[in-house]
Design an enzyme around this catalytic site. Structure first.
Site, short mmCIF file in Angstrom:
data_model
loop_
_atom_site.label_atom_id
_atom_site.label_comp_id
_atom_site.label_asym_id
_atom_site.label_seq_id
_atom_site.Cartn_x
_atom_site.Cartn_y
_atom_site.Cartn_z
N CYS A 79 0.84 -1.20 0.00
CA CYS A 79 0.00 0.00 0.00
C CYS A 79 0.88 1.25 0.00
O CYS A 79 1.52 1.54 -1.00
CB CYS A 79 -0.97 -0.04 1.18
SG CYS A 79 -2.40 1.05 0.94
N HIS A 169 -3.84 -5.11 0.28
CA HIS A 169 -3.35 -5.64 1.56
C HIS A 169 -3.39 -7.17 1.55
O HIS A 169 -4.45 -7.76 1.77
CB HIS A 169 -4.20 -5.09 2.71
CG HIS A 169 -3.91 -3.66 3.02
ND1 HIS A 169 -2.88 -3.27 3.84
CD2 HIS A 169 -4.51 -2.52 2.60
CE1 HIS A 169 -2.86 -1.95 3.93
NE2 HIS A 169 -3.83 -1.47 3.18
N GLU A 171 -2.21 -9.14 3.72
CA GLU A 171 -2.20 -9.70 5.07
C GLU A 171 -3.59 -9.87 5.67
O GLU A 171 -3.74 -10.56 6.69
CB GLU A 171 -1.36 -8.80 6.01
CG GLU A 171 -1.98 -7.46 6.35
CD GLU A 171 -1.75 -6.36 5.32
OE1 GLU A 171 -2.03 -5.20 5.61
OE2 GLU A 171 -1.28 -6.68 4.20
#
Length: 511
Positions: A79, A169, A171
């Site tokens: 990001c 993202h 994660e």
């Protein structure tokens, strides 16, 4: 030597999730502020640049020398980290016409090492206000989405290691194959072996504690909770009887908890002294109704008791604490130097006159990792997987003033509730449960007698981390059984209610 990934924190709310995902791949990682000097030791395998609430075009946007880092190690920007990477090497990043937030469909362009075994099309999670409009020279697009032309890319900079960027993202849970992308970076790109396991951690930590402490002595305040118990067991494994534990009965523990926890410590062969200080705490709490006043009174009294007991010991050099990684991360500012651990954690705030060095064996572990280490150490699962319990204990579950009789009533009612949750297979299905004694009495009828007794509220929530929580939808039949049990068996309580408020707007505890 434990291999390591470094995560440079630019202030993102997701930084801890990146760390959790890396740890899940059995690779050790640390989160550090972006401005911290990097030591390029042989254990460092790669660097991840986190997201940030900033725009890379802000005048005060945090920056790092990515080229210097890339000359030493592989880089993955996520990001903000991706946008910073693109801008640093000459790309163009501009404010998006609309903020890109939520689900998007990732379309893979090439089968690069970072995107290996990722489907041609998969869901990812976006959360950014800027977009990369042009990549630097010597760059290639690895993936796009419907809304942005550059979702994943690599920069091929001369004399540098691999440099990747992701504008989504990987994660978070909503990115279907995000963990696989991270796995590719960790293993295929950085060459991590992925051998960081609870057993590995225990071996390394015990060795490090032996090296640091030698034949000196450690004192530690134990709470009966997960963190302090696991930390004490690790220290004990390293130095044996040179660890002196102090477990204080503050009068507001669960029913039989003082005796039960001491038995567990005895089974673990820990050198722990139990201190019955109930009356000291009741005296300190007398007349207090404000929740913050109760907390301060309990904290102050604990320090006094612990200090008194610790000073009866001789030649103590270290203070053991069960500090865990979220406590450490929360105490470090992205925009400045480290600050002290928050005083409400463990036994923070002990008098400076003790002059002891800290030993914190869990300071780089997350809660779930602490539990895994505890299982490896042979600590009973009943202790490791207990629901969270507030530091001030039942004192903040008794609304209004506190006395010994109210504590007894709440202990009995809560004991019935907890046992029922376990017997009906519901205990492990809720994140936290507890009973609250309300400062009101109401009329009831038992047989031919009218009663005028207290009301208790039952609380149970589902959650992942306690930051947000929903009330648990326990079966009505179960709640009826618990209500009858409490009213019939606990003289002094004639009414039971169930709390159906979520967090936010309510909190999990009532005080």
């Amino acid at each position: 030597m434990t291999e390591k990934i470094l995560i440079l924190d630019f202030g993102s709310q997701y930084t801890q999730l990146i760390a959790r995902a890396v740890r899940e791949a059995n690779v050790y990682c640390e989160i550090v502020p972006y401005h911290k000097k990097i030591e390029y030791g042989p254990e460092l395998k790669g660097i991840i640049l986190s997201g940030s609430p900033f725009s890379v075009n802000d005048s005060n946007a945090p920056e790092v020398d990515i080229k210097t880092m890339a000359k030493h190690r592989n880089i993955l920007g996520i990001c903000y980290g991706a946008q910073l990477t693109a801008k640093f090497f000459g790309g163009r990043v501009e404010r998006s016409e609309k903020r890109e937030y939520g689900r998007a469909i990732l379309q893979k362009n090439v089968d690069d090492v970072l995107m290996e075994h990722i489907p041609e099309s998969s869901q990812v999670w976006m959360s950014h206000g800027d977009s990369i409009l042009e990549l630097p020279t010597n760059s290639s697009i690895l993936a796009t989405t419907n809304s942005i032309p550059i979702a994943a890319f690599r920069v091929d900079e001369p004399d540098c290691n691999n440099i990747f960027g992701l504008q989504f993202h990987p994660e978070v849970y909503h990115s279907e194959f995000g963990k696989k992308i991270l796995h590719n970076f960790l293993h295929a790109v950085c060459g991590c072996k992925g051998d960081w396991t609870p057993a590995h951690f225990i071996t390394d930590t015990v060795h490090a504690i032996k090296e640091e402490i030698g034949d000196r002595k450690v004192v530690m305040g134990l709470s009966g909770g997960v963190d302090s118990t696991v930390a004490a067991t690790l220290i004990h494994k390293a130095i044996g009887k040179n660890l002196f534990g102090i477990f204080v009965d503050n009068g507001v523990l669960r029913k039989n908890e003082f005796e039960d926890v001491l038995k567990t410590y005895e089974q673990l062969e820990l050198n722990v002294k139990g201190v019955d200080a109930k009356q000291s705490f009741y005296d300190a709490l007398s007349g207090l109704t404000n929740p913050e006043d109760k907390r301060k009174a309990i904290g102050r009294t604990f320090i006094e008791v612990f200090d008194r007991e610790a000073h009866e010991l001789t030649d103590i050099s270290f203070l053991g604490q069960g500090t865990i990684y979220p406590d450490v991360i929360e105490s470090v500012s992205v925009h400045g130097p480290s600050v002290t651990i928050k005083s409400h954690h463990n036994v923070g705030g002990l008098p400076d006159t003790m002059k002891l060095s800290l030993i914190e064996p869990l300071r780089y572990l997350f809660k779930d990792e602490v539990r895994k280490v505890g299982l490896e150490l042979g600590i009973p699962p009943d202790l490791l997987f207990r629901h969270p319990f507030p530091g001030p204990g039942l004192a903040i579950r008794i609304l209004g003033d506190i006395n010994e009789e109210k504590v007894r009533l709440l202990q009995e009612a809560d004991h019935i509730y907890m046992n029922a949750l376990k017997e009906h297979g519901l205990y492990d299905k809720v994140w936290q449960a507890g009973t609250i004694l309300l400062p009101v009495k109401s009329v009831g009828v038992m047989g031919d007698e009218r009663t005028y007794e207290f009301t208790v509220a039952l609380r149970a929530v589902t959650s992942v981390d306690g930051m947000t929580a929903d009330w648990a939808h326990l079966p009505h039949e179960f709640l009826g059984i618990v209500s009858n049990e409490i009213i019939n068996r606990v003289r002094g309580i004639n009414r039971v209610v169930y709390d159906i408020s979520s967090k936010p707007p309510a909190t999990i505890e009532w005080e």
